[in-house]
Scaffold this active site. Sequence first.
Site, PDB file in Angstrom:
ATOM      1  N   PRO A  12       0.790  -1.232   0.000  1.00  0.00           N
ATOM      2  CG  PRO A  12      -0.162  -1.135   2.106  1.00  0.00           C
ATOM      3  CD  PRO A  12       0.497  -2.080   1.156  1.00  0.00           C
ATOM      4  CG  ASN A  13      -0.198   4.285   1.343  1.00  0.00           C
ATOM      5  OD1 ASN A  13      -1.175   4.860   0.876  1.00  0.00           O
ATOM      6  ND2 ASN A  13      -0.231   3.673   2.512  1.00  0.00           N
ATOM      7  NE  ARG A  20       3.884   6.525   1.823  1.00  0.00           N
ATOM      8  CZ  ARG A  20       4.238   5.306   2.198  1.00  0.00           C
ATOM      9  NH1 ARG A  20       4.798   4.482   1.334  1.00  0.00           N
ATOM     10  NH2 ARG A  20       4.043   4.911   3.411  1.00  0.00           N
ATOM     11  CE1 TYR A  25       8.926   4.807   3.116  1.00  0.00           C
ATOM     12  CE2 TYR A  25       7.362   6.624   3.144  1.00  0.00           C
ATOM     13  CZ  TYR A  25       7.864   5.467   3.702  1.00  0.00           C
ATOM     14  OH  TYR A  25       7.298   4.961   4.852  1.00  0.00           O
ATOM     15  CG  ASN A  76       8.484  -2.080   0.112  1.00  0.00           C
ATOM     16  OD1 ASN A  76       7.970  -2.263   1.229  1.00  0.00           O
ATOM     17  ND2 ASN A  76       9.028  -0.933  -0.242  1.00  0.00           N
ATOM     18  CB  ALA A  79       1.581  -0.151   6.187  1.00  0.00           C
ATOM     19  CD  GLU A 100      10.998  -7.883   5.169  1.00  0.00           C
ATOM     20  OE1 GLU A 100      11.305  -9.039   5.573  1.00  0.00           O
ATOM     21  OE2 GLU A 100      10.602  -6.984   5.922  1.00  0.00           O
ATOM     22  CG  HIS A 102      11.375  -2.575   4.310  1.00  0.00           C
ATOM     23  ND1 HIS A 102       9.995  -2.565   4.235  1.00  0.00           N
ATOM     24  CD2 HIS A 102      11.726  -3.750   4.854  1.00  0.00           C
ATOM     25  CE1 HIS A 102       9.547  -3.716   4.730  1.00  0.00           C
ATOM     26  NE2 HIS A 102      10.575  -4.447   5.101  1.00  0.00           N
ATOM     27  NE  ARG A 109      10.318   5.683   8.624  1.00  0.00           N
ATOM     28  CZ  ARG A 109       9.337   5.514   7.735  1.00  0.00           C
ATOM     29  NH1 ARG A 109       9.436   4.577   6.804  1.00  0.00           N
ATOM     30  NH2 ARG A 109       8.267   6.290   7.779  1.00  0.00           N
TER      31      ARG A 109
HETATM   32  C1  DQA Z   1       8.364   0.791   3.751  1.00  0.00           C
HETATM   33  C2  DQA Z   1       8.464   0.958   5.269  1.00  0.00           C
HETATM   34  C3  DQA Z   1       7.120   0.715   5.941  1.00  0.00           C
HETATM   35  O1  DQA Z   1       7.256   0.885   7.358  1.00  0.00           O
HETATM   36  C4  DQA Z   1       6.104   1.721   5.443  1.00  0.00           C
HETATM   37  O2  DQA Z   1       4.843   1.454   5.999  1.00  0.00           O
HETATM   38  C5  DQA Z   1       6.034   1.777   3.952  1.00  0.00           C
HETATM   39  C6  DQA Z   1       7.248   1.636   3.165  1.00  0.00           C
HETATM   40  C7  DQA Z   1       9.659   1.184   3.033  1.00  0.00           C
HETATM   41  O3  DQA Z   1       9.788   0.853   1.859  1.00  0.00           O
HETATM   42  O4  DQA Z   1      10.524   1.851   3.628  1.00  0.00           O
HETATM   43  O5  DQA Z   1       4.976   2.032   3.394  1.00  0.00           O
HETATM   44  O6  DQA Z   1       8.113  -0.590   3.476  1.00  0.00           O
END
Ligand code: DQA
Length: 146
Positions: A12-13, A20, A25, A76, A79, A100, A102, A109
């Site tokens: 998501p997002n 964003r 990011y 990735n 959340a 995985e 990020h 964080r």
């Molecule tokens: C994320 C880190 C997550 O905590 C966050 O909710 C994201 C992006 C990252 O790519 O740094 O949406 O996965």
Amino acid sequence: MTQPVIHILNGPNLNLLGHREPEIYGHQTLEDIARDCAALGHELGLETHLLQSNHEGALVDMIQAARGVAQGIIINPAAYTHTSVAILDALAAFEGPVIEVHLSNIYKREAFRHHSYISARADAVIAGCGGQGYLLALRRMAVLVA
Ligand code: DQA
């Protein structure tokens, strides 16, 4: 010879990447990342497919659909990293390597980002390298599926 297929799944997002919270990011969009992965995949002899969904069940469906189709998954989960047993279980049913990724360093964080359900299944975890993390994951994946 057919090339190994790698699915690059995004939660998501991440469709808003580049717009964003760019201070966290980065400025690259998901389309930029897809293009860079396709170019590196071409060099490495991997076929890449990048997908994104804002919905947990849709991500579970994508992981199930990768069974027997993709040799590896780079994910990735955004959340859902910190909440989703369903995504962990779906990945556990996938037979190939899982990496995985990020963009941000989740350990630097908020405390709620420090735990990942997905890491229990991941063969490797890359955090804090921005969009380059996907490329590092792809290089590792090339070794794992060789
Ligand atoms: C994320 C880190 C997550 O905590 C966050 O909710 C994201 C992006 C990252 O790519 O740094 O949406 O996965």
